[in-house]
Design a protein around this motif. Structure first.
Motif, mmCIF file in Angstrom:
data_model
loop_
_atom_site.group_PDB
_atom_site.id
_atom_site.type_symbol
_atom_site.label_atom_id
_atom_site.label_comp_id
_atom_site.label_asym_id
_atom_site.label_seq_id
_atom_site.Cartn_x
_atom_site.Cartn_y
_atom_site.Cartn_z
ATOM 1 N N LYS A 260 0.821 -1.212 0.000
ATOM 2 C CA LYS A 260 0.000 0.000 0.000
ATOM 3 C C LYS A 260 0.852 1.259 0.000
ATOM 4 C CE LYS A 260 -4.092 -2.029 2.128
ATOM 5 N NZ LYS A 260 -5.077 -1.963 3.243
ATOM 6 N N ALA A 261 2.121 1.107 0.370
ATOM 7 C CA ALA A 261 3.058 2.230 0.386
ATOM 8 C C ALA A 261 4.470 1.663 0.510
ATOM 9 C CB ALA A 261 2.762 3.164 1.551
ATOM 10 N N LYS A 262 5.467 2.504 0.270
ATOM 11 C CA LYS A 262 6.864 2.121 0.481
ATOM 12 C C LYS A 262 7.417 3.025 1.573
ATOM 13 C CE LYS A 262 7.783 0.380 -4.186
ATOM 14 N NZ LYS A 262 8.654 0.454 -5.389
ATOM 15 N N ARG A 263 7.482 2.483 2.790
ATOM 16 C CA ARG A 263 7.836 3.316 3.935
ATOM 17 C C ARG A 263 9.111 2.902 4.656
ATOM 18 N NH1 ARG A 263 1.687 3.623 6.421
ATOM 19 N NH2 ARG A 263 0.850 5.109 4.900
ATOM 20 N N GLY A 264 9.651 1.732 4.346
ATOM 21 C CA GLY A 264 10.848 1.341 5.065
ATOM 22 C C GLY A 264 11.413 0.012 4.622
ATOM 23 N N ILE A 265 12.627 -0.271 5.121
ATOM 24 C CA ILE A 265 13.366 -1.496 4.823
ATOM 25 C C ILE A 265 13.623 -2.214 6.145
ATOM 26 C CG2 ILE A 265 15.535 -2.426 3.909
ATOM 27 C CD1 ILE A 265 15.671 0.145 2.138
ATOM 28 N N VAL A 266 13.211 -3.479 6.234
ATOM 29 C CA VAL A 266 13.329 -4.236 7.480
ATOM 30 C C VAL A 266 14.402 -5.308 7.329
ATOM 31 C CG1 VAL A 266 12.125 -5.640 9.195
ATOM 32 C CG2 VAL A 266 10.898 -3.805 8.001
ATOM 33 N N LEU A 267 15.321 -5.345 8.289
ATOM 34 C CA LEU A 267 16.441 -6.288 8.271
ATOM 35 C C LEU A 267 16.183 -7.461 9.208
ATOM 36 C CD1 LEU A 267 18.630 -5.258 6.351
ATOM 37 C CD2 LEU A 267 17.620 -3.330 7.571
ATOM 38 N N HIS A 268 16.425 -8.668 8.690
ATOM 39 C CA HIS A 268 16.254 -9.912 9.437
ATOM 40 C C HIS A 268 17.537 -10.742 9.340
ATOM 41 C CE1 HIS A 268 11.753 -9.489 9.190
ATOM 42 N NE2 HIS A 268 12.071 -8.875 8.062
ATOM 43 N N TYR A 269 17.589 -11.838 10.101
ATOM 44 C CA TYR A 269 18.636 -12.838 9.872
ATOM 45 C C TYR A 269 17.966 -14.197 9.776
ATOM 46 C CZ TYR A 269 18.860 -15.035 14.559
ATOM 47 O OH TYR A 269 18.611 -15.746 15.700
ATOM 48 N N THR A 270 18.643 -15.143 9.143
ATOM 49 C CA THR A 270 18.007 -16.416 8.812
ATOM 50 C C THR A 270 17.871 -17.356 10.004
ATOM 51 O OG1 THR A 270 20.134 -17.389 8.192
ATOM 52 C CG2 THR A 270 18.846 -16.294 6.450
ATOM 53 N N ALA A 271 18.700 -17.176 11.040
ATOM 54 C CA ALA A 271 18.700 -18.066 12.213
ATOM 55 C C ALA A 271 19.031 -19.506 11.834
ATOM 56 C CB ALA A 271 17.369 -18.002 12.957
ATOM 57 N N SER A 272 19.647 -19.697 10.648
ATOM 58 C CA SER A 272 20.041 -21.028 10.172
ATOM 59 C C SER A 272 21.519 -20.992 9.816
ATOM 60 C CB SER A 272 19.218 -21.430 8.940
ATOM 61 O OG SER A 272 17.840 -21.459 9.242
ATOM 62 N N PRO A 273 22.415 -21.251 10.787
ATOM 63 C CA PRO A 273 23.857 -21.144 10.544
ATOM 64 C C PRO A 273 24.304 -21.949 9.326
ATOM 65 C CG PRO A 273 23.437 -21.424 12.872
ATOM 66 C CD PRO A 273 22.118 -21.633 12.177
ATOM 67 N N GLY A 274 25.000 -21.300 8.413
ATOM 68 C CA GLY A 274 25.549 -21.952 7.237
ATOM 69 C C GLY A 274 24.604 -22.069 6.057
ATOM 70 N N ALA A 275 23.321 -21.750 6.241
ATOM 71 C CA ALA A 275 22.362 -21.852 5.131
ATOM 72 C C ALA A 275 22.628 -20.760 4.100
ATOM 73 C CB ALA A 275 20.934 -21.748 5.651
ATOM 74 N N SER A 276 22.475 -21.090 2.824
ATOM 75 C CA SER A 276 22.719 -20.141 1.747
ATOM 76 C C SER A 276 21.459 -19.345 1.426
ATOM 77 C CB SER A 276 23.172 -20.886 0.490
ATOM 78 O OG SER A 276 22.102 -21.676 -0.022
ATOM 79 N N ALA A 277 21.634 -18.279 0.672
ATOM 80 C CA ALA A 277 20.487 -17.483 0.229
ATOM 81 C C ALA A 277 19.538 -18.334 -0.617
ATOM 82 C CB ALA A 277 20.974 -16.272 -0.556
ATOM 83 N N LYS A 278 20.095 -19.204 -1.428
ATOM 84 C CA LYS A 278 19.266 -20.084 -2.261
ATOM 85 C C LYS A 278 18.397 -20.986 -1.389
ATOM 86 C CE LYS A 278 19.526 -23.592 -5.909
ATOM 87 N NZ LYS A 278 20.442 -24.338 -6.820
ATOM 88 N N ASN A 279 18.994 -21.548 -0.346
ATOM 89 C CA ASN A 279 18.236 -22.434 0.541
ATOM 90 C C ASN A 279 17.091 -21.700 1.231
ATOM 91 O OD1 ASN A 279 19.864 -24.577 -0.088
ATOM 92 N ND2 ASN A 279 21.106 -24.466 1.773
ATOM 93 N N ILE A 280 17.335 -20.464 1.624
ATOM 94 C CA ILE A 280 16.292 -19.684 2.297
ATOM 95 C C ILE A 280 15.146 -19.400 1.337
ATOM 96 C CG2 ILE A 280 15.772 -17.537 3.499
ATOM 97 C CD1 ILE A 280 17.588 -19.563 5.018
ATOM 98 N N SER A 281 15.487 -19.037 0.102
ATOM 99 C CA SER A 281 14.458 -18.782 -0.902
ATOM 100 C C SER A 281 13.637 -20.037 -1.177
ATOM 101 C CB SER A 281 15.108 -18.274 -2.194
ATOM 102 O OG SER A 281 14.132 -17.936 -3.152
ATOM 103 N N LYS A 282 14.318 -21.175 -1.268
ATOM 104 C CA LYS A 282 13.614 -22.439 -1.511
ATOM 105 C C LYS A 282 12.716 -22.807 -0.332
ATOM 106 C CE LYS A 282 15.476 -23.212 -5.539
ATOM 107 N NZ LYS A 282 14.631 -22.994 -6.753
ATOM 108 N N TYR A 283 13.164 -22.491 0.872
ATOM 109 C CA TYR A 283 12.342 -22.775 2.050
ATOM 110 C C TYR A 283 11.031 -21.991 1.983
ATOM 111 C CZ TYR A 283 10.460 -22.260 6.717
ATOM 112 O OH TYR A 283 9.607 -22.211 7.788
ATOM 113 N N PHE A 284 11.109 -20.706 1.658
ATOM 114 C CA PHE A 284 9.886 -19.908 1.547
ATOM 115 C C PHE A 284 8.943 -20.502 0.502
ATOM 116 C CE2 PHE A 284 12.475 -16.051 3.073
ATOM 117 C CZ PHE A 284 12.070 -16.237 4.378
ATOM 118 N N ALA A 285 9.508 -20.932 -0.618
ATOM 119 C CA ALA A 285 8.678 -21.530 -1.670
ATOM 120 C C ALA A 285 8.034 -22.828 -1.192
ATOM 121 C CB ALA A 285 9.517 -21.783 -2.916
#
Length: 263
Positions: free
Chosen positions: A22-47
Protein backbone atom coordinates in the motif's frame (compact mmCIF):
# COMPACT_ATOMS: atom_id res chain seq x y z
CA UNK A 1 25.42 -2.56 -9.98
CA UNK A 2 23.66 -4.97 -7.66
CA UNK A 3 23.18 -8.47 -9.11
CA UNK A 4 19.92 -10.22 -8.24
CA UNK A 5 19.02 -13.88 -8.81
CA UNK A 6 15.30 -13.84 -9.57
CA UNK A 7 13.69 -16.86 -7.95
CA UNK A 8 10.07 -15.83 -7.49
CA UNK A 9 7.91 -17.88 -5.15
CA UNK A 10 4.76 -19.17 -6.90
CA UNK A 11 1.55 -17.55 -5.75
CA UNK A 12 0.27 -19.41 -2.69
CA UNK A 13 -1.53 -18.94 0.60
CA UNK A 14 1.47 -19.12 2.89
CA UNK A 15 4.36 -17.17 1.36
CA UNK A 16 3.18 -15.10 -1.62
CA UNK A 17 -0.32 -13.68 -1.65
CA UNK A 18 0.29 -11.45 -4.69
CA UNK A 19 -1.13 -8.43 -2.84
CA UNK A 20 0.56 -5.12 -3.67
CA UNK A 21 2.19 -2.93 -1.03
CA UNK A 22 0.00 0.00 0.00
CA UNK A 23 3.06 2.23 0.39
CA UNK A 24 6.86 2.12 0.48
CA UNK A 25 7.84 3.32 3.94
CA UNK A 26 10.85 1.34 5.07
CA UNK A 27 13.37 -1.50 4.82
CA UNK A 28 13.33 -4.24 7.48
CA UNK A 29 16.44 -6.29 8.27
CA UNK A 30 16.25 -9.91 9.44
CA UNK A 31 18.64 -12.84 9.87
CA UNK A 32 18.01 -16.42 8.81
CA UNK A 33 18.70 -18.07 12.21
CA UNK A 34 20.04 -21.03 10.17
CA UNK A 35 23.86 -21.14 10.54
CA UNK A 36 25.55 -21.95 7.24
CA UNK A 37 22.36 -21.85 5.13
CA UNK A 38 22.72 -20.14 1.75
CA UNK A 39 20.49 -17.48 0.23
CA UNK A 40 19.27 -20.08 -2.26
CA UNK A 41 18.24 -22.43 0.54
CA UNK A 42 16.29 -19.68 2.30
CA UNK A 43 14.46 -18.78 -0.90
CA UNK A 44 13.61 -22.44 -1.51
CA UNK A 45 12.34 -22.77 2.05
CA UNK A 46 9.89 -19.91 1.55
CA UNK A 47 8.68 -21.53 -1.67
CA UNK A 48 8.24 -24.89 0.10
CA UNK A 49 5.71 -23.42 2.51
CA UNK A 50 3.17 -23.56 -0.33
CA UNK A 51 3.09 -27.35 0.12
CA UNK A 52 1.79 -27.28 3.69
CA UNK A 53 -1.29 -29.33 4.46
CA UNK A 54 -3.44 -27.51 6.99
CA UNK A 55 -5.39 -29.56 9.51
CA UNK A 56 -7.94 -28.85 12.21
CA UNK A 57 -6.54 -26.25 14.58
CA UNK A 58 -3.35 -25.82 12.52
CA UNK A 59 -3.32 -22.65 10.44
CA UNK A 60 0.08 -23.38 8.94
CA UNK A 61 3.20 -21.22 8.82
CA UNK A 62 3.13 -17.90 6.94
CA UNK A 63 6.60 -16.59 6.13
CA UNK A 64 8.59 -14.97 3.35
CA UNK A 65 10.97 -12.12 2.57
CA UNK A 66 11.68 -10.28 -0.64
CA UNK A 67 15.43 -10.90 -0.54
CA UNK A 68 17.85 -13.42 0.96
CA UNK A 69 21.54 -12.46 1.01
CA UNK A 70 24.70 -14.46 1.57
CA UNK A 71 28.39 -13.81 0.83
CA UNK A 72 28.06 -14.11 -2.94
CA UNK A 73 24.40 -14.02 -3.94
CA UNK A 74 21.20 -12.03 -3.50
CA UNK A 75 18.08 -14.13 -4.09
CA UNK A 76 14.98 -12.18 -5.13
CA UNK A 77 12.03 -14.25 -3.91
CA UNK A 78 9.08 -11.99 -4.69
CA UNK A 79 8.64 -8.56 -6.29
CA UNK A 80 9.52 -5.68 -3.98
CA UNK A 81 6.16 -4.03 -4.65
CA UNK A 82 4.29 -7.03 -3.22
CA UNK A 83 3.51 -7.89 0.37
CA UNK A 84 5.75 -10.45 2.08
CA UNK A 85 5.06 -12.14 5.41
CA UNK A 86 8.24 -11.02 7.14
CA UNK A 87 7.28 -8.81 10.10
CA UNK A 88 3.69 -9.62 11.01
CA UNK A 89 2.78 -9.56 14.71
CA UNK A 90 -0.09 -9.14 17.13
CA UNK A 91 1.71 -6.11 18.57
CA UNK A 92 4.02 -3.45 17.11
CA UNK A 93 6.29 -0.81 18.57
CA UNK A 94 5.11 2.78 18.77
CA UNK A 95 7.78 3.86 16.27
CA UNK A 96 6.77 1.18 13.78
CA UNK A 97 3.11 2.18 14.00
CA UNK A 98 4.01 5.84 13.50
CA UNK A 99 6.30 5.34 10.52
CA UNK A 100 5.10 2.11 8.89
CA UNK A 101 1.37 2.01 9.63
CA UNK A 102 -0.86 -0.46 11.44
CA UNK A 103 0.35 -3.48 9.42
CA UNK A 104 4.05 -3.00 8.49
CA UNK A 105 4.04 -5.92 6.02
CA UNK A 106 1.93 -3.61 3.81
CA UNK A 107 4.60 -0.92 3.56
CA UNK A 108 8.04 -2.50 3.85
CA UNK A 109 10.54 -4.64 2.02
CA UNK A 110 12.15 -7.52 3.95
CA UNK A 111 15.80 -8.61 3.70
CA UNK A 112 17.04 -11.89 5.21
CA UNK A 113 20.77 -11.93 6.02
CA UNK A 114 22.43 -15.34 6.01
CA UNK A 115 24.75 -16.18 8.89
CA UNK A 116 27.94 -18.21 9.08
CA UNK A 117 28.25 -21.47 10.99
CA UNK A 118 29.47 -19.48 14.00
CA UNK A 119 26.34 -17.30 13.89
CA UNK A 120 28.06 -14.18 12.57
CA UNK A 121 27.24 -12.05 9.53
CA UNK A 122 30.20 -12.21 7.17
CA UNK A 123 31.63 -8.91 5.96
CA UNK A 124 30.89 -9.90 2.36
CA UNK A 125 27.24 -10.50 3.29
CA UNK A 126 27.20 -7.16 5.13
CA UNK A 127 28.49 -5.36 2.03
CA UNK A 128 25.99 -7.13 -0.21
CA UNK A 129 23.16 -5.90 2.02
CA UNK A 130 24.56 -2.36 1.81
CA UNK A 131 24.54 -2.63 -1.99
CA UNK A 132 20.96 -3.93 -1.94
CA UNK A 133 19.75 -1.16 0.38
CA UNK A 134 21.31 1.51 -1.85
CA UNK A 135 19.64 -0.07 -4.88
CA UNK A 136 16.22 -0.15 -3.16
CA UNK A 137 16.53 3.53 -2.23
CA UNK A 138 18.04 4.86 -5.45
CA UNK A 139 16.12 2.78 -7.96
CA UNK A 140 13.07 1.24 -6.30
CA UNK A 141 11.65 4.20 -4.42
CA UNK A 142 12.08 3.10 -0.82
CA UNK A 143 13.05 5.76 1.74
CA UNK A 144 16.24 5.69 3.78
CA UNK A 145 14.28 4.34 6.74
CA UNK A 146 15.61 1.17 8.36
CA UNK A 147 14.14 -1.10 11.01
CA UNK A 148 15.40 -4.31 12.52
CA UNK A 149 12.70 -6.94 12.96
CA UNK A 150 12.90 -6.26 16.71
CA UNK A 151 12.35 -2.53 16.15
CA UNK A 152 9.13 -3.39 14.31
CA UNK A 153 7.60 -5.90 16.73
CA UNK A 154 9.49 -5.26 19.95
CA UNK A 155 9.78 -8.87 21.10
CA UNK A 156 11.78 -10.82 18.50
CA UNK A 157 15.59 -10.89 18.83
CA UNK A 158 16.19 -10.42 15.12
CA UNK A 159 18.65 -9.98 13.53
CA UNK A 160 20.40 -11.48 16.54
CA UNK A 161 23.99 -10.60 15.48
CA UNK A 162 22.99 -6.91 15.38
CA UNK A 163 20.97 -7.13 18.59
CA UNK A 164 24.11 -8.44 20.30
CA UNK A 165 26.32 -5.89 18.51
CA UNK A 166 24.23 -2.77 17.80
CA UNK A 167 27.33 -0.95 16.59
CA UNK A 168 27.21 -3.17 13.50
CA UNK A 169 23.67 -1.99 12.75
CA UNK A 170 24.83 1.62 13.12
CA UNK A 171 27.79 0.91 10.85
CA UNK A 172 25.40 -0.48 8.25
CA UNK A 173 23.19 2.62 8.32
CA UNK A 174 26.20 4.92 8.14
CA UNK A 175 27.70 3.03 5.22
CA UNK A 176 24.43 3.19 3.26
CA UNK A 177 24.13 6.91 3.94
CA UNK A 178 27.72 7.52 2.84
CA UNK A 179 26.99 5.71 -0.41
CA UNK A 180 23.85 7.76 -0.99
CA UNK A 181 25.42 11.10 -0.10
CA UNK A 182 29.17 10.83 -0.73
CA UNK A 183 29.70 14.58 -0.53
CA UNK A 184 28.35 14.83 3.01
CA UNK A 185 31.41 13.27 4.65
CA UNK A 186 33.62 15.65 2.74
CA UNK A 187 31.60 18.53 4.14
CA UNK A 188 32.39 17.47 7.69
CA UNK A 189 36.11 17.96 7.12
CA UNK A 190 35.83 21.29 5.28
CA UNK A 191 36.39 24.73 6.81
CA UNK A 192 33.45 26.63 8.29
CA UNK A 193 33.35 28.74 5.15
CA UNK A 194 32.60 25.59 3.13
CA UNK A 195 29.60 24.84 5.33
CA UNK A 196 27.86 27.72 3.56
CA UNK A 197 28.37 26.23 0.10
CA UNK A 198 25.36 24.84 -1.73
CA UNK A 199 25.36 21.04 -2.04
CA UNK A 200 27.06 19.74 -5.17
CA UNK A 201 24.69 16.82 -5.69
CA UNK A 202 23.67 14.90 -8.78
CA UNK A 203 20.00 15.14 -9.78
CA UNK A 204 19.10 11.71 -8.35
CA UNK A 205 20.64 12.68 -4.99
CA UNK A 206 18.63 15.91 -4.89
CA UNK A 207 15.49 13.86 -5.60
CA UNK A 208 16.25 11.50 -2.71
CA UNK A 209 16.96 14.47 -0.44
CA UNK A 210 13.66 16.04 -1.53
CA UNK A 211 11.84 12.89 -0.40
CA UNK A 212 13.81 12.67 2.87
CA UNK A 213 13.09 16.29 3.87
CA UNK A 214 9.54 16.20 2.47
CA UNK A 215 8.68 13.09 4.47
CA UNK A 216 10.03 14.74 7.63
CA UNK A 217 7.80 17.76 6.97
CA UNK A 218 4.73 15.62 6.22
CA UNK A 219 5.33 13.57 9.36
CA UNK A 220 5.64 16.81 11.40
CA UNK A 221 9.21 16.00 12.38
CA UNK A 222 10.09 19.50 11.10
CA UNK A 223 7.64 22.37 10.71
CA UNK A 224 9.35 24.87 8.41
CA UNK A 225 8.31 24.54 4.75
CA UNK A 226 11.38 26.68 3.96
CA UNK A 227 13.57 23.57 4.19
CA UNK A 228 11.53 21.73 1.57
CA UNK A 229 11.67 24.79 -0.70
CA UNK A 230 15.45 25.06 -0.30
CA UNK A 231 15.87 21.47 -1.45
CA UNK A 232 13.51 21.89 -4.40
CA UNK A 233 15.30 25.07 -5.47
CA UNK A 234 18.66 23.29 -5.04
CA UNK A 235 19.78 25.89 -2.49
CA UNK A 236 20.46 23.77 0.60
CA UNK A 237 24.00 24.09 2.01
CA UNK A 238 26.30 21.49 3.52
CA UNK A 239 25.91 22.99 6.98
CA UNK A 240 22.12 23.03 6.74
CA UNK A 241 22.01 19.41 5.60
CA UNK A 242 24.19 18.27 8.50
CA UNK A 243 21.98 20.14 10.98
CA UNK A 244 18.76 18.75 9.49
CA UNK A 245 20.08 15.19 9.31
CA UNK A 246 21.00 15.17 13.00
CA UNK A 247 17.70 16.80 13.97
CA UNK A 248 15.45 14.55 11.88
CA UNK A 249 17.20 11.29 12.73
CA UNK A 250 17.22 12.06 16.45
CA UNK A 251 13.54 13.03 16.50
CA UNK A 252 12.55 9.94 14.52
CA UNK A 253 14.60 7.77 16.86
CA UNK A 254 12.82 9.23 19.86
CA UNK A 255 9.44 9.16 18.09
CA UNK A 256 8.74 12.86 18.68
CA UNK A 257 7.43 15.61 16.45
CA UNK A 258 9.19 18.87 15.65
CA UNK A 259 8.92 21.77 18.06
CA UNK A 260 9.49 25.50 17.70
CA UNK A 261 9.95 27.71 14.65
CA UNK A 262 13.64 27.09 13.93
CA UNK A 263 13.08 23.63 12.48
Amino acid sequence: MVQLVEDYIPLNKYSRSGLKLKAKRGIVLHYTASPGASAKNISKYFASLANQKSSDGDKGRYASAHFSVDRTTIYYSLPDDELAYHCGSKTYTKQALQLLGSYPNNSTVGIEMCIEKDGSIHEDTFNQVVDLAVYLIEQRGFPEVFFTHKEVVGWKECPLPWIKHPEEYERFKQKVHQRLYPMQDQAVTEDEEDMDKVLAYAEWAWNELDKYIGDAYNDQIIHEWTWVEKVRKRKLTYGELLMLKVLIDERRRKGIQGQGQSS
